[in-house]
Design a protein around this motif. Structure first.
Motif, PDB file in Angstrom:
ATOM      1  N   ASP A  62       2.937   9.752  14.073  1.00 36.99           N
ATOM      2  CA  ASP A  62       3.512  10.080  12.582  1.00 36.99           C
ATOM      3  C   ASP A  62       4.483   9.062  12.315  1.00 36.99           C
ATOM      4  N   LEU A  63       5.540   8.550  13.217  1.00 32.43           N
ATOM      5  CA  LEU A  63       6.436   7.334  13.080  1.00 32.43           C
ATOM      6  C   LEU A  63       5.541   6.162  13.004  1.00 32.43           C
ATOM      7  N   GLU A  64       4.532   6.020  13.858  1.00 31.01           N
ATOM      8  CA  GLU A  64       3.764   4.758  13.693  1.00 31.01           C
ATOM      9  C   GLU A  64       3.069   4.546  12.405  1.00 31.01           C
ATOM     10  N   ASP A  65       2.662   5.557  11.919  1.00 29.87           N
ATOM     11  CA  ASP A  65       1.832   5.558  10.421  1.00 29.87           C
ATOM     12  C   ASP A  65       2.849   5.419   9.331  1.00 29.87           C
ATOM     13  N   GLU A  66       4.011   5.922   9.555  1.00 27.52           N
ATOM     14  CA  GLU A  66       5.164   5.762   8.561  1.00 27.52           C
ATOM     15  C   GLU A  66       5.736   4.327   8.395  1.00 27.52           C
ATOM     16  N   ILE A  67       5.802   3.792   9.660  1.00 31.41           N
ATOM     17  CA  ILE A  67       6.361   2.313   9.833  1.00 31.41           C
ATOM     18  C   ILE A  67       5.166   1.605   9.120  1.00 31.41           C
ATOM     19  N   ALA A  68       3.947   1.746   9.453  1.00 36.48           N
ATOM     20  CA  ALA A  68       2.791   0.974   8.858  1.00 36.48           C
ATOM     21  C   ALA A  68       2.866   0.974   7.455  1.00 36.48           C
ATOM     22  N   GLY A  69       2.858   2.201   6.940  1.00 40.41           N
ATOM     23  CA  GLY A  69       3.067   2.324   5.352  1.00 40.41           C
ATOM     24  C   GLY A  69       4.132   1.813   4.919  1.00 40.41           C
ATOM     25  N   LEU A  70       5.486   1.711   5.403  1.00 42.82           N
ATOM     26  CA  LEU A  70       6.519   0.960   4.962  1.00 42.82           C
ATOM     27  C   LEU A  70       6.325  -0.638   5.057  1.00 42.82           C
ATOM     28  N   GLU A  71       5.805  -0.718   5.959  1.00 41.48           N
ATOM     29  CA  GLU A  71       5.462  -2.336   6.082  1.00 41.48           C
ATOM     30  C   GLU A  71       4.342  -2.904   5.181  1.00 41.48           C
ATOM     31  N   THR A  72       3.422  -2.194   4.640  1.00 42.83           N
ATOM     32  CA  THR A  72       2.405  -2.286   3.782  1.00 42.83           C
ATOM     33  C   THR A  72       3.289  -2.223   2.355  1.00 42.83           C
ATOM     34  N   ARG A  73       3.963  -1.541   2.131  1.00 47.01           N
ATOM     35  CA  ARG A  73       4.951  -1.226   0.742  1.00 47.01           C
ATOM     36  C   ARG A  73       5.852  -2.523   0.782  1.00 47.01           C
ATOM     37  N   ILE A  74       6.360  -3.083   2.104  1.00 49.30           N
ATOM     38  CA  ILE A  74       7.194  -4.324   1.803  1.00 49.30           C
ATOM     39  C   ILE A  74       6.399  -5.442   1.376  1.00 49.30           C
ATOM     40  N   GLU A  75       5.224  -5.471   1.882  1.00 48.25           N
ATOM     41  CA  GLU A  75       4.442  -6.560   1.766  1.00 48.25           C
ATOM     42  C   GLU A  75       3.796  -6.533   0.223  1.00 48.25           C
ATOM     43  N   ASN A  76       3.582  -5.425  -0.343  1.00 45.02           N
ATOM     44  CA  ASN A  76       3.172  -5.279  -1.819  1.00 45.02           C
ATOM     45  C   ASN A  76       4.647  -5.665  -2.579  1.00 45.02           C
ATOM     46  N   LEU A  77       5.634  -5.357  -2.357  1.00 45.11           N
ATOM     47  CA  LEU A  77       6.872  -5.664  -3.135  1.00 45.11           C
ATOM     48  C   LEU A  77       6.871  -7.035  -2.982  1.00 45.11           C
ATOM     49  N   LYS A  78       6.772  -7.930  -1.790  1.00 41.77           N
ATOM     50  CA  LYS A  78       6.812  -9.289  -1.750  1.00 41.77           C
ATOM     51  C   LYS A  78       5.873 -10.195  -2.829  1.00 41.77           C
ATOM     52  N   ASN A  79       4.799  -9.465  -2.713  1.00 38.31           N
ATOM     53  CA  ASN A  79       3.479  -9.824  -3.730  1.00 38.31           C
ATOM     54  C   ASN A  79       4.112  -9.895  -5.042  1.00 38.31           C
TER      55      ASN A  79
END
Length: 274
Positions: A62-79
């Motif tokens: 669950d933690l690995e999935d949450e971290i992956a989701g947050l990293e994707t969110r940060i990437e989307n915010l950067k874009n």
């Protein structure tokens, strides 16, 4: 007067062959029951090891999935920030174009021949000024959005750091447990595979199906105090006698678990201790 039944010499070998066949069948059934109970005992030990680990594997996932989701969110915010920055640059270019157009219109006003031309050019100037105001508003909105993006990015980054710390702790805890139980689990898994070899496929499939359907993973149980060791339903005396005879695989009429007696359980324990 009734004649006395006699057994000829030719019939005696046939009777012995039949008796031997029956005995062989009984032995085969007993071995199957012992193997099934031994397999259940081994699988139950594996279940205990997995229970010791508890919910840690799922928590790690669950933690690995949450971290992956947050990293994707940060990437989307950067874009999105990059796109918004480009939008601001576009508004600057449009404002520059509108200002140039206003300057041209103002020069044209100096050369008008009548009021109608003057008013027409003046309306164009006013329209360009409105366009500039619209660009300025869009630019302000874009700058506010960039501030929001930066706040969300920072919050997501901080959350990632916290989750990564939690993940490392959970992984370390899980690795400690795995290290402690790994040898036992490997040994038990080997024992489980070994016992499966002695069980016919149809019985093995039935065992696995029953085991998967039971919350406690018990597919083979002993008769305890005249009752099924799984669902605790009363077992009729005649049924208990059949279980003790080891002539066939008998299941509980209530829960479907395979039933064995204490003799089978004792033989299984002997096998496990070897």
């Amino acid at each position: 007067m009734a004649k006395k039944a006699t057994t000829t010499k030719t019939e005696e070998p046939q009777v012995e062959i039949v008796n031997n066949a029956i005995r062989d069948v009984d032995i085969a059934v007993e071995k199957r029951l012992v193997a099934l109970y031994t397999l259940q005992s081994v699988d139950s030990e594996i279940d205990k090891i997995q229970q010791i680990r508890g919910e840690l594997p799922q928590a790690v996932q669950d933690l690995e999935d949450e971290i992956a989701g947050l990293e994707t969110r940060i990437e989307n915010l950067k874009n999105e920030k990059a796109e918004t920055t480009q939008a601001i640059a576009k508004q600057d270019n449009e404002m520059a174009e509108h200002n140039e157009a206003i300057k041209k219109y103002e020069k044209q006003q100096d050369n008008v021949r009548n009021n109608r031309e003057y008013e027409a050019i003046n309306k164009e100037i006013e329209f360009k000024q409105l366009e500039i105001q619209l660009c300025e508003r869009r630019k302000r909105d874009a700058k506010e959005r960039i501030k929001d993006i930066e706040r969300h990015t920072e919050a997501a980054q901080q959350l990632i750091e916290r989750r990564k710390e939690e993940l490392e702790m959970k992984k370390a805890e899980l690795n400690d447990i795995i290290t402690e139980t790994e040898k036992d689990e490997v040994r038990l898994n080997e024992k489980s595979k070994e016992q499966e070899q002695y069980i016919e496929e149809r019985y093995l499939n039935a065992y696995k199906r029953i085991r998967n359907n039971m919350r406690n993973g018990l597919a083979v149980v002993t008769v305890d105090r005249d009752a099924c060791g799984g669902c605790f339903s009363k077992i009729p005396f005649q049924r208990q006698m059949e279980i003790r005879m080891h002539k066939k695989v008998i299941v509980c009429e209530h829960c479907g678990r395979i039933l064995v007696d204490d003799d089978i359980a004792a033989k299984a324990q002997e096998l496990l201790q070897k």
